[in-house]
Design a protein around this motif. Structure first.
Motif, PDB file in Angstrom:
ATOM      1  N   TYR A 152       8.993  -1.370   4.624  1.00 47.07           N
ATOM      2  CA  TYR A 152       8.688  -0.039   4.100  1.00 47.07           C
ATOM      3  C   TYR A 152       9.682   0.348   3.008  1.00 47.07           C
ATOM      4  O   TYR A 152      10.815  -0.140   2.968  1.00 47.07           O
ATOM      5  CB  TYR A 152       8.756   1.001   5.220  1.00 47.07           C
ATOM      6  CG  TYR A 152       7.930   0.653   6.434  1.00 47.07           C
ATOM      7  CD1 TYR A 152       8.524   0.109   7.574  1.00 47.07           C
ATOM      8  CD2 TYR A 152       6.553   0.852   6.439  1.00 47.07           C
ATOM      9  CE1 TYR A 152       7.772  -0.224   8.686  1.00 47.07           C
ATOM     10  CE2 TYR A 152       5.792   0.523   7.551  1.00 47.07           C
ATOM     11  CZ  TYR A 152       6.411  -0.015   8.668  1.00 47.07           C
ATOM     12  OH  TYR A 152       5.655  -0.338   9.764  1.00 47.07           O
ATOM     13  N   LEU A 167       7.069   9.615  -1.228  1.00 49.00           N
ATOM     14  CA  LEU A 167       6.029   8.658  -0.860  1.00 49.00           C
ATOM     15  C   LEU A 167       6.648   7.593   0.021  1.00 49.00           C
ATOM     16  O   LEU A 167       7.845   7.297  -0.095  1.00 49.00           O
ATOM     17  CB  LEU A 167       5.422   7.985  -2.099  1.00 49.00           C
ATOM     18  CG  LEU A 167       4.366   8.718  -2.910  1.00 49.00           C
ATOM     19  CD1 LEU A 167       3.985   7.881  -4.130  1.00 49.00           C
ATOM     20  CD2 LEU A 167       3.127   9.018  -2.080  1.00 49.00           C
ATOM     21  N   ARG A 168       5.823   7.006   0.856  1.00 49.69           N
ATOM     22  CA  ARG A 168       6.274   5.884   1.672  1.00 49.69           C
ATOM     23  C   ARG A 168       5.374   4.691   1.384  1.00 49.69           C
ATOM     24  O   ARG A 168       4.164   4.752   1.647  1.00 49.69           O
ATOM     25  CB  ARG A 168       6.223   6.219   3.148  1.00 49.69           C
ATOM     26  CG  ARG A 168       6.867   5.145   4.043  1.00 49.69           C
ATOM     27  CD  ARG A 168       6.489   5.358   5.481  1.00 49.69           C
ATOM     28  NE  ARG A 168       7.341   4.628   6.408  1.00 49.69           N
ATOM     29  CZ  ARG A 168       6.950   4.260   7.628  1.00 49.69           C
ATOM     30  NH1 ARG A 168       5.743   4.573   8.058  1.00 49.69           N
ATOM     31  NH2 ARG A 168       7.788   3.605   8.421  1.00 49.69           N
ATOM     32  N   LEU A 169       5.956   3.647   0.845  1.00 49.80           N
ATOM     33  CA  LEU A 169       5.219   2.423   0.603  1.00 49.80           C
ATOM     34  C   LEU A 169       5.338   1.507   1.821  1.00 49.80           C
ATOM     35  O   LEU A 169       6.374   1.460   2.483  1.00 49.80           O
ATOM     36  CB  LEU A 169       5.756   1.705  -0.628  1.00 49.80           C
ATOM     37  CG  LEU A 169       5.810   2.513  -1.920  1.00 49.80           C
ATOM     38  CD1 LEU A 169       6.272   1.611  -3.070  1.00 49.80           C
ATOM     39  CD2 LEU A 169       4.469   3.143  -2.236  1.00 49.80           C
ATOM     40  N   SER A 170       4.270   0.775   2.068  1.00 50.46           N
ATOM     41  CA  SER A 170       4.258  -0.204   3.143  1.00 50.46           C
ATOM     42  C   SER A 170       3.861  -1.558   2.586  1.00 50.46           C
ATOM     43  O   SER A 170       3.134  -1.652   1.592  1.00 50.46           O
ATOM     44  CB  SER A 170       3.262   0.197   4.234  1.00 50.46           C
ATOM     45  OG  SER A 170       3.593   1.432   4.813  1.00 50.46           O
ATOM     46  N   GLN A 183      10.774   4.073   1.755  1.00 48.37           N
ATOM     47  CA  GLN A 183      10.679   5.528   1.743  1.00 48.37           C
ATOM     48  C   GLN A 183      11.316   6.030   0.457  1.00 48.37           C
ATOM     49  O   GLN A 183      12.494   5.751   0.194  1.00 48.37           O
ATOM     50  CB  GLN A 183      11.410   6.115   2.955  1.00 48.37           C
ATOM     51  CG  GLN A 183      11.417   7.625   3.000  1.00 48.37           C
ATOM     52  CD  GLN A 183      10.043   8.230   3.188  1.00 48.37           C
ATOM     53  OE1 GLN A 183       9.260   7.768   4.007  1.00 48.37           O
ATOM     54  NE2 GLN A 183       9.744   9.265   2.417  1.00 48.37           N
ATOM     55  N   SER A 226       0.847  -1.189   0.000  1.00 48.16           N
ATOM     56  CA  SER A 226       0.000   0.000   0.000  1.00 48.16           C
ATOM     57  C   SER A 226       0.882   1.239   0.000  1.00 48.16           C
ATOM     58  O   SER A 226       2.100   1.158   0.196  1.00 48.16           O
ATOM     59  CB  SER A 226      -0.924   0.000   1.219  1.00 48.16           C
ATOM     60  OG  SER A 226      -0.164   0.026   2.418  1.00 48.16           O
ATOM     61  N   GLY A 227       0.239   2.391  -0.205  1.00 48.81           N
ATOM     62  CA  GLY A 227       0.944   3.653  -0.102  1.00 48.81           C
ATOM     63  C   GLY A 227       1.248   4.341  -1.415  1.00 48.81           C
ATOM     64  O   GLY A 227       1.779   5.448  -1.426  1.00 48.81           O
TER      65      GLY A 227
END
Length: 122
Positions: A79, A17-20, A81, A6-7
């Protein structure tokens, strides 16, 4: 192990953006984790990877110094970043888990999430 990324979203060039990626189903610390991306018409490519203890990280040259991979084993999360984004970073980003040692090769990853789309506008 099941993975849920997500993210993703739309961001202007220079933004962040930060993806998780949430993992479930198996012991998270058994796995090295990686992020890959696939742009339209291109092959899936390696972005970043991290070993089970966070002591080793790998990055693609194209993202080194801009992206940071991390993980929280207590939360079963990994994550990505992403800073200083540019239009060339536009792609669907996938998280993946490997039972083997941390790797840059997508062939070493056994489980894949569904992907989250990142679009960087100029």
């Amino acid at each position: 192990v099941q993975l849920q990324a997500s993210g993703g979203g739309l961001v202007q060039a220079g933004g962040s953006l930060r993806l998780s990626c949430a993992a479930s189903g198996r012991t998270f610390t058994w796995y090295a984790m990686g992020w890959f991306r696939q742009a339209p018409g291109k092959e899936r490519e390696f972005v970043a990877a991290i070993n089970y203890s966070s002591s080793t990280t790998y990055y693609a040259d194209s993202v080194k110094g801009r992206f940071t991979i991390s993980r929280d084993n207590a939360k079963n999360q990994v994550y990505l970043q992403m800073n200083s984004l540019n239009p060339e970073d536009t792609a669907v980003y996938y998280c993946a888990a490997s039972r083997a040692a941390v790797s840059r090769s997508k062939n070493d990853y056994n489980y894949w999430g569904q992907g989250t789309k990142v679009t960087v506008s100029s």
